[in-house]
Design an enzyme around this catalytic site. Sequence first.
Site, mmCIF file in Angstrom:
data_model
loop_
_atom_site.group_PDB
_atom_site.id
_atom_site.type_symbol
_atom_site.label_atom_id
_atom_site.label_comp_id
_atom_site.label_asym_id
_atom_site.label_seq_id
_atom_site.Cartn_x
_atom_site.Cartn_y
_atom_site.Cartn_z
ATOM 1 N N SER A 132 0.850 -1.205 0.000
ATOM 2 C CA SER A 132 0.000 0.000 0.000
ATOM 3 C C SER A 132 0.875 1.241 0.000
ATOM 4 O O SER A 132 1.957 1.243 0.604
ATOM 5 C CB SER A 132 -0.886 0.009 1.248
ATOM 6 O OG SER A 132 -1.513 1.271 1.385
ATOM 7 N N TYR A 189 -2.120 -0.260 10.235
ATOM 8 C CA TYR A 189 -2.210 -0.725 8.835
ATOM 9 C C TYR A 189 -0.921 -0.339 8.100
ATOM 10 O O TYR A 189 -0.322 -1.169 7.407
ATOM 11 C CB TYR A 189 -3.433 -0.091 8.169
ATOM 12 C CG TYR A 189 -3.623 -0.463 6.710
ATOM 13 C CD1 TYR A 189 -4.045 -1.747 6.344
ATOM 14 C CD2 TYR A 189 -3.398 0.471 5.701
ATOM 15 C CE1 TYR A 189 -4.225 -2.087 5.006
ATOM 16 C CE2 TYR A 189 -3.578 0.142 4.366
ATOM 17 C CZ TYR A 189 -3.987 -1.136 4.021
ATOM 18 O OH TYR A 189 -4.166 -1.462 2.693
HETATM 19 N N1 NAP Z 1 -8.748 -0.791 -1.764
HETATM 20 C C1 NAP Z 1 -7.744 0.032 -1.528
HETATM 21 O O1 NAP Z 1 -7.890 1.272 -1.545
HETATM 22 C C2 NAP Z 1 -6.370 -0.513 -1.252
HETATM 23 C C3 NAP Z 1 -5.295 0.383 -1.270
HETATM 24 C C4 NAP Z 1 -4.015 -0.079 -1.012
HETATM 25 C C5 NAP Z 1 -3.817 -1.423 -0.762
HETATM 26 N N2 NAP Z 1 -4.875 -2.279 -0.743
HETATM 27 C C6 NAP Z 1 -4.575 -3.683 -0.465
HETATM 28 O O2 NAP Z 1 -5.056 -4.469 -1.535
HETATM 29 C C7 NAP Z 1 -5.405 -5.770 -1.065
HETATM 30 C C8 NAP Z 1 -6.830 -6.103 -1.503
HETATM 31 O O3 NAP Z 1 -7.690 -5.110 -0.970
HETATM 32 P P1 NAP Z 1 -9.203 -4.913 -1.447
HETATM 33 O O4 NAP Z 1 -9.469 -3.467 -1.354
HETATM 34 O O5 NAP Z 1 -9.449 -5.648 -2.708
HETATM 35 O O6 NAP Z 1 -9.944 -5.636 -0.220
HETATM 36 P P2 NAP Z 1 -11.419 -6.244 -0.111
HETATM 37 O O7 NAP Z 1 -12.338 -5.568 -1.061
HETATM 38 O O8 NAP Z 1 -11.738 -6.211 1.336
HETATM 39 O O9 NAP Z 1 -11.210 -7.768 -0.574
HETATM 40 C C9 NAP Z 1 -10.348 -8.561 0.202
HETATM 41 C C10 NAP Z 1 -10.181 -9.934 -0.413
HETATM 42 O O10 NAP Z 1 -9.300 -10.676 0.436
HETATM 43 C C11 NAP Z 1 -9.997 -11.780 1.011
HETATM 44 N N3 NAP Z 1 -9.574 -11.910 2.396
HETATM 45 C C12 NAP Z 1 -9.810 -11.072 3.430
HETATM 46 N N4 NAP Z 1 -9.248 -11.548 4.547
HETATM 47 C C13 NAP Z 1 -8.649 -12.726 4.201
HETATM 48 C C14 NAP Z 1 -7.927 -13.701 4.911
HETATM 49 N N5 NAP Z 1 -7.700 -13.574 6.224
HETATM 50 N N6 NAP Z 1 -7.466 -14.779 4.242
HETATM 51 C C15 NAP Z 1 -7.702 -14.942 2.914
HETATM 52 N N7 NAP Z 1 -8.402 -14.052 2.192
HETATM 53 C C16 NAP Z 1 -8.864 -12.957 2.830
HETATM 54 C C17 NAP Z 1 -11.462 -11.485 0.848
HETATM 55 O O11 NAP Z 1 -12.192 -12.688 0.762
HETATM 56 P P3 NAP Z 1 -13.369 -13.067 1.822
HETATM 57 O O12 NAP Z 1 -14.502 -12.144 1.543
HETATM 58 O O13 NAP Z 1 -13.712 -14.474 1.545
HETATM 59 O O14 NAP Z 1 -12.781 -12.862 3.190
HETATM 60 C C18 NAP Z 1 -11.464 -10.719 -0.479
HETATM 61 O O15 NAP Z 1 -11.400 -11.611 -1.562
HETATM 62 C C19 NAP Z 1 -5.221 -5.727 0.456
HETATM 63 O O16 NAP Z 1 -3.959 -6.265 0.798
HETATM 64 C C20 NAP Z 1 -5.255 -4.248 0.769
HETATM 65 O O17 NAP Z 1 -4.559 -3.938 1.955
HETATM 66 C C21 NAP Z 1 -6.145 -1.863 -0.980
#
Ligand code: NAP
Length: 247
Positions: A142, A156
């Site tokens: 991130s 975080y």
């Molecule tokens: N969105 C942003 O603005 C942003 C920015 C910077 C970085 N990121 C990073 O990008 C990555 C994905 O984020 P996102 O925004 O796509 O998140 P999201 O919408 O919350 O989706 C998270 C995904 O990870 C799975 N997951 C959650 N906890 C888990 C666990 N303990 N073990 C295995 N799978 C798990 C969820 O599946 P289930 O529903 O089955 O739990 C879902 O498929 C993360 O590492 C986040 O920190 C996101």
Amino acid sequence: MMTTLAGKVALVTGGSRGIGAAIAKRLAHDGAAVALTYTSSSQKADEVVRDIEAAGGKALAIRADSADVEAVKNAVAETVNTFGRLDILVNNAGVGALAPIDQFLIEEFDRLVAVNIKGVFVATQEAVRHMGEGGRIIMIGSGSSDSMPFAGGSIYALTKGAIASFTRGLARDLGARGITVNNIQPGPIDTDMNPADGDFAAAMTKITALGRYGQCDEIAGMVSYLASPEAAFVTGANLKIDGGFTA
Ligand SMILES: NC(=O)c1ccc[n+]([C@@H]2O[C@H](COP(=O)([O-])OP(=O)(O)OC[C@H]3O[C@@H](n4cnc5c(N)ncnc54)[C@H](OP(=O)(O)O)[C@@H]3O)[C@@H](O)[C@H]2O)c1
């Protein structure tokens, strides 16, 4: 379907929704067979698998909590047993929590460290046991590891900072084996974790140079490049894709 990754096998953690689902579909589009993990969204994970198969690809959904060491080890083993090899690991699964430091619960701290750091370590350690020359480890870190523009995000940021450091060290460990390690650092991306119409969206958009949220497919495009043979000389890099959020 493209053939850039034909014959390759990828494992994407947290591939049922959001950024991970877009990455799984993109790597399959590029020709890889793709395994994806999830914890609770089994229907959404199955939908990703169906979408990939409908487009002519191969996919497998595995329930595996990244905080559970044995589940992560089993996910790597199931990927290799099903598809015969493992070439690309995308450490995408991650969780967030916001609270002032004096109110941050120890249990929440442990959960963030277990999923965002320990889960990445275990998946990586298991995956590299199966990888050869040309292997790819791709982290979804991130931009918050370099810049946290509001209060409450320190833990975080701590976990994502650890991923940036891990990436540099790991690139040294694996370089001699021809395996690259890179960390993608997204800014605000429109997902369930950080919806573009959520409470923080206006403040986030205001400090982003391009004045908008990013889309999951934009992150998947960078993963596609890093996974490809074209990126063979890119390793140990922490790569921002944030619309100028941290500019
Ligand atoms: N969105 C942003 O603005 C942003 C920015 C910077 C970085 N990121 C990073 O990008 C990555 C994905 O984020 P996102 O925004 O796509 O998140 P999201 O919408 O919350 O989706 C998270 C995904 O990870 C799975 N997951 C959650 N906890 C888990 C666990 N303990 N073990 C295995 N799978 C798990 C969820 O599946 P289930 O529903 O089955 O739990 C879902 O498929 C993360 O590492 C986040 O920190 C996101």
